[in-house]
Design a protein around this motif. Sequence first.
Motif, PDB file in Angstrom:
ATOM      1  N   THR A   3      -2.776   5.163  -0.645  1.00 15.80           N
ATOM      2  CA  THR A   3      -2.002   3.777  -0.278  1.00 15.80           C
ATOM      3  C   THR A   3      -3.115   2.465  -0.488  1.00 15.80           C
ATOM      4  O   THR A   3      -4.135   3.208  -0.467  1.00 15.80           O
ATOM      5  CB  THR A   3      -1.280   3.932   1.404  1.00 15.80           C
ATOM      6  OG1 THR A   3      -2.382   3.763   2.093  1.00 15.80           O
ATOM      7  CG2 THR A   3      -0.563   4.836   1.002  1.00 15.80           C
ATOM      8  N   LYS A   5      -3.382  -0.712   0.601  1.00 19.20           N
ATOM      9  CA  LYS A   5      -3.421  -2.341   1.883  1.00 19.20           C
ATOM     10  C   LYS A   5      -3.730  -3.697   1.622  1.00 19.20           C
ATOM     11  O   LYS A   5      -4.695  -3.581   1.501  1.00 19.20           O
ATOM     12  CB  LYS A   5      -3.104  -1.472   3.327  1.00 19.20           C
ATOM     13  CG  LYS A   5      -2.655  -2.343   4.111  1.00 19.20           C
ATOM     14  CD  LYS A   5      -3.300  -1.626   6.182  1.00 19.20           C
ATOM     15  CE  LYS A   5      -3.198  -1.621   6.630  1.00 19.20           C
ATOM     16  NZ  LYS A   5      -3.116  -1.582   8.049  1.00 19.20           N
ATOM     17  N   ARG A  26      10.733  -5.476   2.196  1.00 18.62           N
ATOM     18  CA  ARG A  26      10.760  -3.951   2.859  1.00 18.62           C
ATOM     19  C   ARG A  26      12.316  -3.408   1.952  1.00 18.62           C
ATOM     20  O   ARG A  26      12.375  -2.408   1.840  1.00 18.62           O
ATOM     21  CB  ARG A  26      11.451  -4.162   4.384  1.00 18.62           C
ATOM     22  CG  ARG A  26      10.301  -3.628   5.362  1.00 18.62           C
ATOM     23  CD  ARG A  26      10.858  -4.201   6.904  1.00 18.62           C
ATOM     24  NE  ARG A  26       9.823  -4.632   7.458  1.00 18.62           N
ATOM     25  CZ  ARG A  26       9.833  -5.324   8.783  1.00 18.62           C
ATOM     26  NH1 ARG A  26      10.686  -6.601   8.937  1.00 18.62           N
ATOM     27  NH2 ARG A  26       8.295  -5.566   9.226  1.00 18.62           N
ATOM     28  N   ASP A  29      11.543  -0.441  -2.627  1.00 16.68           N
ATOM     29  CA  ASP A  29      11.468   1.272  -2.396  1.00 16.68           C
ATOM     30  C   ASP A  29       9.640   1.418  -2.497  1.00 16.68           C
ATOM     31  O   ASP A  29       9.258   1.170  -3.557  1.00 16.68           O
ATOM     32  CB  ASP A  29      12.008   1.632  -3.878  1.00 16.68           C
ATOM     33  CG  ASP A  29      13.377   2.034  -3.569  1.00 16.68           C
ATOM     34  OD1 ASP A  29      14.118   2.061  -2.469  1.00 16.68           O
ATOM     35  OD2 ASP A  29      14.373   2.703  -4.029  1.00 16.68           O
ATOM     36  N   VAL A  31       7.809   0.513  -0.581  1.00 16.91           N
ATOM     37  CA  VAL A  31       6.701  -1.045   0.273  1.00 16.91           C
ATOM     38  C   VAL A  31       7.288  -0.668   1.764  1.00 16.91           C
ATOM     39  O   VAL A  31       8.535  -1.107   2.369  1.00 16.91           O
ATOM     40  CB  VAL A  31       7.628  -1.947  -0.022  1.00 16.91           C
ATOM     41  CG1 VAL A  31       6.335  -3.601   0.179  1.00 16.91           C
ATOM     42  CG2 VAL A  31       6.770  -2.371  -2.250  1.00 16.91           C
ATOM     43  N   LYS A  32       5.995  -0.668   2.769  1.00 16.13           N
ATOM     44  CA  LYS A  32       6.188  -0.924   3.843  1.00 16.13           C
ATOM     45  C   LYS A  32       5.674  -2.500   4.118  1.00 16.13           C
ATOM     46  O   LYS A  32       4.696  -2.770   3.840  1.00 16.13           O
ATOM     47  CB  LYS A  32       5.324   0.299   4.496  1.00 16.13           C
ATOM     48  CG  LYS A  32       4.724   0.148   6.297  1.00 16.13           C
ATOM     49  CD  LYS A  32       4.221   1.440   6.729  1.00 16.13           C
ATOM     50  CE  LYS A  32       4.189   1.038   8.272  1.00 16.13           C
ATOM     51  NZ  LYS A  32       3.226   1.673   8.214  1.00 16.13           N
ATOM     52  N   ILE A  33       5.867  -3.204   5.197  1.00 14.07           N
ATOM     53  CA  ILE A  33       5.649  -4.439   5.510  1.00 14.07           C
ATOM     54  C   ILE A  33       4.802  -4.205   6.864  1.00 14.07           C
ATOM     55  O   ILE A  33       6.290  -3.537   7.938  1.00 14.07           O
ATOM     56  CB  ILE A  33       6.395  -5.226   5.755  1.00 14.07           C
ATOM     57  CG1 ILE A  33       6.638  -5.809   3.969  1.00 14.07           C
ATOM     58  CG2 ILE A  33       6.000  -7.166   5.941  1.00 14.07           C
ATOM     59  CD1 ILE A  33       5.536  -6.176   2.998  1.00 14.07           C
ATOM     60  N   ASP A  34       4.228  -5.247   7.486  1.00 13.45           N
ATOM     61  CA  ASP A  34       3.863  -5.586   8.874  1.00 13.45           C
ATOM     62  C   ASP A  34       3.519  -6.926   8.878  1.00 13.45           C
ATOM     63  O   ASP A  34       3.103  -6.984   8.246  1.00 13.45           O
ATOM     64  CB  ASP A  34       2.731  -4.369   9.248  1.00 13.45           C
ATOM     65  CG  ASP A  34       3.537  -2.933   9.240  1.00 13.45           C
ATOM     66  OD1 ASP A  34       4.035  -2.963  10.358  1.00 13.45           O
ATOM     67  OD2 ASP A  34       2.891  -1.662   9.298  1.00 13.45           O
ATOM     68  N   TRP A  54       0.758  -7.299   6.461  1.00 16.87           N
ATOM     69  CA  TRP A  54      -0.181  -6.058   6.097  1.00 16.87           C
ATOM     70  C   TRP A  54       1.370  -5.943   4.719  1.00 16.87           C
ATOM     71  O   TRP A  54       2.204  -5.221   4.853  1.00 16.87           O
ATOM     72  CB  TRP A  54      -0.442  -5.292   6.782  1.00 16.87           C
ATOM     73  CG  TRP A  54      -1.746  -5.630   7.151  1.00 16.87           C
ATOM     74  CD1 TRP A  54      -1.087  -5.541   8.938  1.00 16.87           C
ATOM     75  CD2 TRP A  54      -2.982  -5.754   6.930  1.00 16.87           C
ATOM     76  NE1 TRP A  54      -2.719  -5.994   9.124  1.00 16.87           N
ATOM     77  CE2 TRP A  54      -3.958  -5.942   7.997  1.00 16.87           C
ATOM     78  CE3 TRP A  54      -3.532  -5.760   5.704  1.00 16.87           C
ATOM     79  CZ2 TRP A  54      -5.078  -6.092   7.842  1.00 16.87           C
ATOM     80  CZ3 TRP A  54      -4.745  -6.072   5.508  1.00 16.87           C
ATOM     81  CH2 TRP A  54      -5.692  -5.846   6.487  1.00 16.87           C
ATOM     82  N   GLU A  56       2.042  -2.532   2.265  1.00 13.84           N
ATOM     83  CA  GLU A  56       1.295  -1.726   1.912  1.00 13.84           C
ATOM     84  C   GLU A  56       2.192  -0.526   0.873  1.00 13.84           C
ATOM     85  O   GLU A  56       3.898  -0.624   1.653  1.00 13.84           O
ATOM     86  CB  GLU A  56       0.877  -0.261   3.424  1.00 13.84           C
ATOM     87  CG  GLU A  56      -0.012   0.535   3.811  1.00 13.84           C
ATOM     88  CD  GLU A  56       0.148   1.651   4.644  1.00 13.84           C
ATOM     89  OE1 GLU A  56      -0.294   2.345   4.367  1.00 13.84           O
ATOM     90  OE2 GLU A  56       0.757   1.094   5.435  1.00 13.84           O
ATOM     91  N   HIS A  57       1.717   0.113  -0.048  1.00  8.00           N
ATOM     92  CA  HIS A  57       2.417   0.712  -0.673  1.00  8.00           C
ATOM     93  C   HIS A  57       1.075   2.118  -1.378  1.00  8.00           C
ATOM     94  O   HIS A  57       0.231   2.229  -1.163  1.00  8.00           O
ATOM     95  CB  HIS A  57       2.952   0.077  -1.656  1.00  8.00           C
ATOM     96  CG  HIS A  57       1.821  -0.320  -3.063  1.00  8.00           C
ATOM     97  ND1 HIS A  57       1.120   0.094  -3.966  1.00  8.00           N
ATOM     98  CD2 HIS A  57       1.588  -2.024  -2.750  1.00  8.00           C
ATOM     99  CE1 HIS A  57       0.747  -0.774  -4.418  1.00  8.00           C
ATOM    100  NE2 HIS A  57       1.156  -2.008  -3.371  1.00  8.00           N
ATOM    101  N   ASP A  58       2.159   2.516  -1.968  1.00  6.70           N
ATOM    102  CA  ASP A  58       1.754   4.474  -2.390  1.00  6.70           C
ATOM    103  C   ASP A  58       0.927   3.545  -3.631  1.00  6.70           C
ATOM    104  O   ASP A  58       0.816   3.118  -4.365  1.00  6.70           O
ATOM    105  CB  ASP A  58       2.236   5.712  -2.909  1.00  6.70           C
ATOM    106  CG  ASP A  58       2.968   6.294  -1.673  1.00  6.70           C
ATOM    107  OD1 ASP A  58       1.795   6.111  -0.728  1.00  6.70           O
ATOM    108  OD2 ASP A  58       3.976   6.938  -1.794  1.00  6.70           O
TER     109      ASP A  58
END
Length: 82
Positions: A3, A5, A26, A29, A31-34, A54, A56-58
């Motif tokens: 991944t 980041k 968010r 597809d 994608v992760k967000i913090d 942050w 984050e994705h593959d």
Amino acid sequence: MPTIKEKIEFPNLPLAVYREVAAHLRQVDGVKIDLIPQTSTEFDYNQSQIAGLWLEHDENLDEQSRILVEKILAYYRNRYSC
């Protein structure tokens, strides 16, 4: 799967707008967000309560999703002169 980041920062962006950016990202597809909390110990009225995001994705995120992420970030950079 590896991944990626990445830290995204918009200087002086209010908390509500950071949350809006996060909500839009968010929806992409893969994608992760913090939200990153502010770590400054001194209060500054002009400083956001959030230090950044942050993202984050593959490693193999598809091209269409990458383009959409960039369009979303560009929109907020342009709108808020970041």
